[in-house]
Design a protein around this motif. Structure first.
Motif, PDB file in Angstrom:
ATOM      1  N   GLN A   1       0.876  -1.176  -0.137  1.00  0.00           N
ATOM      2  CA  GLN A   1       0.038  -0.580  -0.091  1.00  0.00           C
ATOM      3  C   GLN A   1       0.296   1.190   0.026  1.00  0.00           C
ATOM      4  O   GLN A   1       1.662   0.762   0.969  1.00  0.00           O
ATOM      5  CB  GLN A   1      -0.464  -0.086   0.814  1.00  0.00           C
ATOM      6  N   LYS A   2       0.808   2.201  -1.011  1.00  0.00           N
ATOM      7  CA  LYS A   2       1.653   3.539  -0.800  1.00  0.00           C
ATOM      8  C   LYS A   2       1.041   3.916   0.427  1.00  0.00           C
ATOM      9  O   LYS A   2      -0.385   4.329   0.919  1.00  0.00           O
ATOM     10  CB  LYS A   2       0.996   4.067  -1.986  1.00  0.00           C
ATOM     11  N   GLU A   3       2.081   4.550   0.682  1.00  0.00           N
ATOM     12  CA  GLU A   3       2.169   6.142   2.281  1.00  0.00           C
ATOM     13  C   GLU A   3       0.752   6.695   1.803  1.00  0.00           C
ATOM     14  O   GLU A   3       0.267   7.493   2.678  1.00  0.00           O
ATOM     15  CB  GLU A   3       2.829   6.186   2.346  1.00  0.00           C
ATOM     16  N   VAL A   4       0.760   7.979   0.811  1.00  0.00           N
ATOM     17  CA  VAL A   4       0.053   8.510   0.131  1.00  0.00           C
ATOM     18  C   VAL A   4      -0.932   8.583  -1.505  1.00  0.00           C
ATOM     19  O   VAL A   4      -0.084   8.157  -1.935  1.00  0.00           O
ATOM     20  CB  VAL A   4       0.042   9.383  -0.435  1.00  0.00           C
ATOM     21  N   GLU A   5      -2.128   8.266  -1.291  1.00  0.00           N
ATOM     22  CA  GLU A   5      -2.804   7.804  -2.441  1.00  0.00           C
ATOM     23  C   GLU A   5      -3.384   9.147  -2.968  1.00  0.00           C
ATOM     24  O   GLU A   5      -4.169   9.821  -1.672  1.00  0.00           O
ATOM     25  CB  GLU A   5      -3.622   6.768  -2.555  1.00  0.00           C
ATOM     26  N   GLN A   6      -3.341   8.886  -4.476  1.00  0.00           N
ATOM     27  CA  GLN A   6      -4.559  10.660  -4.609  1.00  0.00           C
ATOM     28  C   GLN A   6      -5.274  10.169  -6.015  1.00  0.00           C
ATOM     29  O   GLN A   6      -4.202   9.448  -6.518  1.00  0.00           O
ATOM     30  CB  GLN A   6      -3.081  12.057  -4.926  1.00  0.00           C
ATOM     31  N   ASP A   7      -6.264  10.796  -6.143  1.00  0.00           N
ATOM     32  CA  ASP A   7      -7.230  10.109  -7.609  1.00  0.00           C
ATOM     33  C   ASP A   7      -6.258  11.085  -8.493  1.00  0.00           C
ATOM     34  O   ASP A   7      -6.039  12.542  -7.931  1.00  0.00           O
ATOM     35  CB  ASP A   7      -8.510  10.589  -6.853  1.00  0.00           C
TER      36      ASP A   7
END
Lengths: 115, 114
Positions: A1-7
């Motif tokens: 899982q990425k530390e930060v997820e942004q659309d």
């Protein structure tokens, strides 16, 4: 899982619309939450800066942080064509393991506001 | 004007030919850092420097070198560039190290390695 997820978008809205940009993160050590704006062929520039949970307003921009759900939002009211840019959510920590002193950049959401 | 200046803005080179990208800041910042930006991967930190003569690896340091002999300058060196180093590079600085001190970015160097 990425530390930060942004659309990543892209997101296209008409002038005057309310824009909502969102981000989730996984590291509970993050305490500082920034939004950077990046225009085409330019470096990112700091847009909003908040510490811990809560809301911060600056003109047409409102940053919202909910640490309990690890959710970060940026709202733009009365959007303008000059708001067309890539928006990067950037949480950071000053304590705790490998996150110390580090900023973690989201991938960025490309926003276009058309007249 | 307070700024971070990178040079050159665009650079095309061939595999194996050493190159240096310069970075200079006029804000007396202690902390400086190099990032690369690639589609779908976002900004990734290459190297950073907490102060003069103090440098450390970021997330993707392989194939890069840096030095910090003066507070204002932080050059990025590619001793033997390869095509996978084709990217958009940003230098950044902040007053202090740490996540509470916002970064100021240069306008980027677009590097193409053929």
């Amino acid at each position: 899982q990425k530390e930060v997820e942004q659309d990543p978008g892209p997101l296209s809205v008409p002038e005057g619309a309310i824009v909502s940009l969102n981000c989730t993160y996984s590291n509970s050590a993050f305490q500082y939450f920034m939004w950077y704006r990046q225009y085409s062929r330019k470096g990112p520039e700091l847009l909003m800066y908040t510490y811990s949970s809560g809301n911060k307003e600056d003109g047409r921009f409102t940053a919202q942080v909910d640490k309990s759900s690890k959710y970060i939002s940026l709202f733009i009211r009365d959007s303008q064509p000059s708001d067309s840019a890539t928006y990067l959510c950037v949480p950071g920590a000053n304590a705790g393991g490998t996150s110390y002193g580090k900023l973690t950049f989201g991938q960025g959401t490309i926003l276009t506001v058309h007249p | 004007e307070a700024q971070v200046t990178q040079n050159p803005r665009y650079l095309i080179t061939v595999t194996g030919k050493k190159l240096t990208v310069t970075c200079s800041q006029n804000m007396n910042h202690e902390y400086m850092s190099w990032y690369r930006q690639d589609p779908g991967l976002g900004l990734r930190q290459i190297y950073y420097s907490m102060n003069v003569e103090v440098t450390d690896k970021g997330d993707v340091p392989e194939g890069y070198k840096v030095s910090r002999k003066e507070k204002r300058n932080f050059p990025l060196i590619l001793e033997s560039p390869s095509p996978n180093q084709t990217s958009l590079y940003f230098c950044a600085s902040s007053l202090l190290a740490g996540a509470s001190s916002p970064l100021h970015f240069g306008n980027g160097t677009r590097l193409t390695v053929t």
